[in-house]
Design an enzyme around this catalytic site. Structure first.
Site, PDB file in Angstrom:
ATOM      1  N   GLU A 180       4.726  -3.921   0.534  1.00 38.88           N
ATOM      2  CA  GLU A 180       3.666  -4.826   0.302  1.00 38.88           C
ATOM      3  C   GLU A 180       3.061  -4.866  -0.950  1.00 38.88           C
ATOM      4  O   GLU A 180       2.107  -3.861  -1.101  1.00 38.88           O
ATOM      5  CB  GLU A 180       2.738  -4.465   1.384  1.00 38.88           C
ATOM      6  CG  GLU A 180       1.251  -5.395   1.419  1.00 38.88           C
ATOM      7  CD  GLU A 180       0.356  -4.926   2.490  1.00 38.88           C
ATOM      8  OE1 GLU A 180       0.501  -4.231   3.235  1.00 38.88           O
ATOM      9  OE2 GLU A 180      -0.754  -5.523   2.638  1.00 38.88           O
ATOM     10  N   LYS A 222       6.089  -8.204   2.232  1.00 43.04           N
ATOM     11  CA  LYS A 222       4.724  -8.483   2.892  1.00 43.04           C
ATOM     12  C   LYS A 222       3.865  -9.062   1.682  1.00 43.04           C
ATOM     13  O   LYS A 222       3.143  -7.854   1.144  1.00 43.04           O
ATOM     14  CB  LYS A 222       4.006  -7.444   3.650  1.00 43.04           C
ATOM     15  CG  LYS A 222       2.945  -7.719   4.032  1.00 43.04           C
ATOM     16  CD  LYS A 222       2.203  -6.656   5.394  1.00 43.04           C
ATOM     17  CE  LYS A 222       0.763  -6.982   5.626  1.00 43.04           C
ATOM     18  NZ  LYS A 222       0.432  -6.308   6.822  1.00 43.04           N
TER      19      LYS A 222
HETATM   20  P1  13P Z   1      -5.188  -8.299   6.339  1.00 47.04           P
HETATM   21  O1  13P Z   1      -4.254  -9.147   6.717  1.00 47.04           O
HETATM   22  O2  13P Z   1      -6.581  -8.054   6.883  1.00 47.04           O
HETATM   23  O3  13P Z   1      -5.167  -8.426   4.745  1.00 47.04           O
HETATM   24  O4  13P Z   1      -4.363  -6.790   6.397  1.00 47.04           O
HETATM   25  C1  13P Z   1      -2.923  -6.658   6.414  1.00 47.04           C
HETATM   26  C2  13P Z   1      -2.477  -5.569   5.927  1.00 47.04           C
HETATM   27  O5  13P Z   1      -1.909  -4.880   6.481  1.00 47.04           O
HETATM   28  C3  13P Z   1      -3.108  -4.976   4.756  1.00 47.04           C
HETATM   29  O6  13P Z   1      -2.261  -3.819   4.115  1.00 47.04           O
END
Ligand code: 13P
Length: 342
Positions: A180, A222
């Site tokens: 991510e 992600k």
């Molecule tokens: P949000 O969808 O609220 O941005 O959070 C997702 C997430 O896992 C952030 O690390």
């Protein structure tokens, strides 16, 4: 239904299967405390368990939710009704349990206010324990800011390097890494700036993943969508966001990656659903990757608001959560439309 996977490729495919997406319920104790303070609810061990229980026990959630990202505390908590540890409880429902393993974003030394995610020390041992406790996938979030001076190449490469270190460790422990790299929406930047930075970050991340021997078939990306900053004067609409995001990914994300599960990043609930839906409509049958959601706020915000920390509101909160889960599930196969909001 219970989970039976032969390899990490199967787990990654199941996490991003069409019609379903991931619930990010991995808020750290500090972050969930902030969310609870918005509904005047004290952030105690019991309240955090009650809230997570409400989400996980919502009837039929497994039709739209493929996996749940847990926080360390939650992974060790249990369902209220039957006292079953959550990894097992979710697996029994056919929902894949995962775990946030990074230790948060900290100041990057000798930078202009940039961040580096920590948590690599001791990670190998922690992953071994999490795997034994039932986690099949993990998450590590890197944070990149856009402003007049940033991001620096230093910040991008340091975070990309750490993401790849983490991903390689996950795979060697039989855990699918969610990679991510989040470019924040904060700021006045326009959608073109977001495009340029997202493109550079993803190139760097995939270079590091390749350099460190990470198997692209055994991971889930992600990312953020390519969006205008919150405070941009002229904000890109749904079509522009969907087209810009796809174009950026065509350039940077190898087809070997089975699935992309977006973060919501502070978009409104409806925007997060509409953007995902439009991208899936544009891709149509030409699915290079599965495109779905891994939302925190965009799945939970209406549920938190309905709950208000009160037992008598549990059903209303579950209904609010299920509405977003269902609409995002439809968006993950391009079958959502705005009139379904009513
Ligand atoms: P949000 O969808 O609220 O941005 O959070 C997702 C997430 O896992 C952030 O690390």
């Amino acid at each position: 239904m219970s989970l039976n996977f032969d390899c990490l490729e199967e787990v990654a495919e199941a996490m991003t299967a069409s019609g379903k997406g991931i619930l990010a319920a991995d808020e750290s104790t500090g972050t969930i405390g902030n969310r609870f303070s918005q509904i005047n609810t004290e952030s105690t061990f019991e309240n955090r368990n009650a809230y997570r229980d409400l989400l996980f026990s919502a009837e039929g959630m497994e039709h739209y939710i493929s996996g749940v990202i847990l926080y360390d505390e939650t992974l060790r908590q249990s369902s209220l009704k039957d006292n079953i540890p959550y990894p097992q409880y979710l697996s029994n429902k056919g929902v894949i349990p995962g775990i946030k393993v990074d230790m948060g974003a900290h100041d990057l030394p000798r930078s202009d206010g940039e961040k580096i995610t920590s948590g690599l020390d001791g990670l190998d041992e922690r992953l071994k324990e999490y795997r034994k406790l039932g986690a099949r996938f993990a998450k590590w979030r890197a944070v990149i800011n856009i402003n007049d001076d940033n991001p620096s190449g230093y910040c991008i490469s340091a975070n990309a390097h750490a993401l790849a270190r983490y991903a390689a460790l996950c795979q060697s422990n039989d855990i699918v890494p969610i990679v991510e790299p989040e470019i924040l929406m904060n700021g006045t930047h326009d959608v073109d700036d977001s495009f340029v930075v997202t493109e550079e970050v993803l190139h760097r991340v995939f270079f590091e993943l390749y350099s460190q021997g990470v198997s692209l078939e055994q991971m889930v990306l992600k990312p953020n969508m390519v969006l205008s900053g919150y405070d941009a004067s002229d904000r890109a609409d749904v079509d522009e966001v969907a087209n810009a995001t796809l174009q950026c990914f065509f350039r940077t994300v190898p087809a070997a990656v089975p699935g992309i599960a977006f973060l919501s990043g502070g978009q409104s609930d409806e925007d997060a659903t509409a953007h995902l839906n439009r991208m899936n409509q544009i891709l149509g049958e030409n699915k290079i990757w599965n495109l779905t959601f891994s939302y925190g706020r965009a799945l939970q915000q209406p549920a938190l608001k309905a709950w208000q920390g009160k037992q008598e509101n549990v059903k209303a909160a579950q209904d609010a959560f299920m509405k977003r889960a269902k609409l995002n599930g439809l968006a993950s196969s391009g079958k959502y439309s705005l009139d379904m909001e009513n």
